[in-house]
Design an enzyme around this catalytic site. Structure first.
Site: not given
Ligand code: ZN
Length: 169
Positions: A46, A51, A91-92, A133-134, A137
């Protein structure tokens, strides 16, 4: 096709609340393509617009392992949630750190797809976790905001010592 640089913890855009998309135009379509390309390049499941440095309520996801089939959600709203489940999460934007996070087990999310059509998604398992999670963000919330203050402190200390954390400070 373009991969964009993924913003890391410490970048203020990750802490901002993103405004809604008002019109799905070429800019938004390009954003969606870039999100997909960047997510696959990073091997993520995701990725949300902030991000990659864009303040818009858009994210992409793909929790399938066998073949690529990215989903897109524009202006998502979680309208129902039920149960709780605790699983490890990463998380990226915070590479190499994971922690167990409590989330709703099942959610219903409503928003728009990339053609601007109303979309209603019922999710459980990994998809449910990913959607929560997304969505976070888009409100400037990161997964470690949802763990205990002690665990958060430990995660931040670990981050400060990591290669990425030292560089982003
Ligand atoms: Zn994340």
């Amino acid at each position: 096709m373009a991969n964009r640089q993924i913003r890391l913890l410490g970048d203020p855009i990750l802490r901002e609340r993103c405004p809604a998309v008002e019109q799905i135009d070429d800019e938004i379509r390009r954003l969606i393509q870039d999100l997909k390309d960047t997510m696959y390049e990073a091997d993520g499941i995701g990725l949300a617009a902030p991000q990659i440095g864009v303040r818009r309520r858009v994210f992409v996801y793909d929790v399938r392992e066998d073949e690529h089939a990215a989903g897109v959600l524009i202006n998502p709203r979680i309208t129902e949630s039920e149960g709780t489940v605790r699983e490890s999460e990463g998380c990226l934007s915070i590479p190499d750190l994971t922690e167990v996070v409590e989330r709703a087990a099942r959610v219903v999310v409503e928003g728009l797809d990339e053609e601007g059509r109303a979309l209603r998604l019922e999710a459980d398992g990994l998809l449910s976790r990913c959607v929560q999670h997304e969505s976070d963000h888009l409100d400037g919330i990161l997964f470690f905001d949802r763990v205990s203050p002690l665990k958060r402190k430990m995660l931040l200390a670990k981050w400060a010592k990591s290669e990425h954390g030292a560089n982003s400070a």
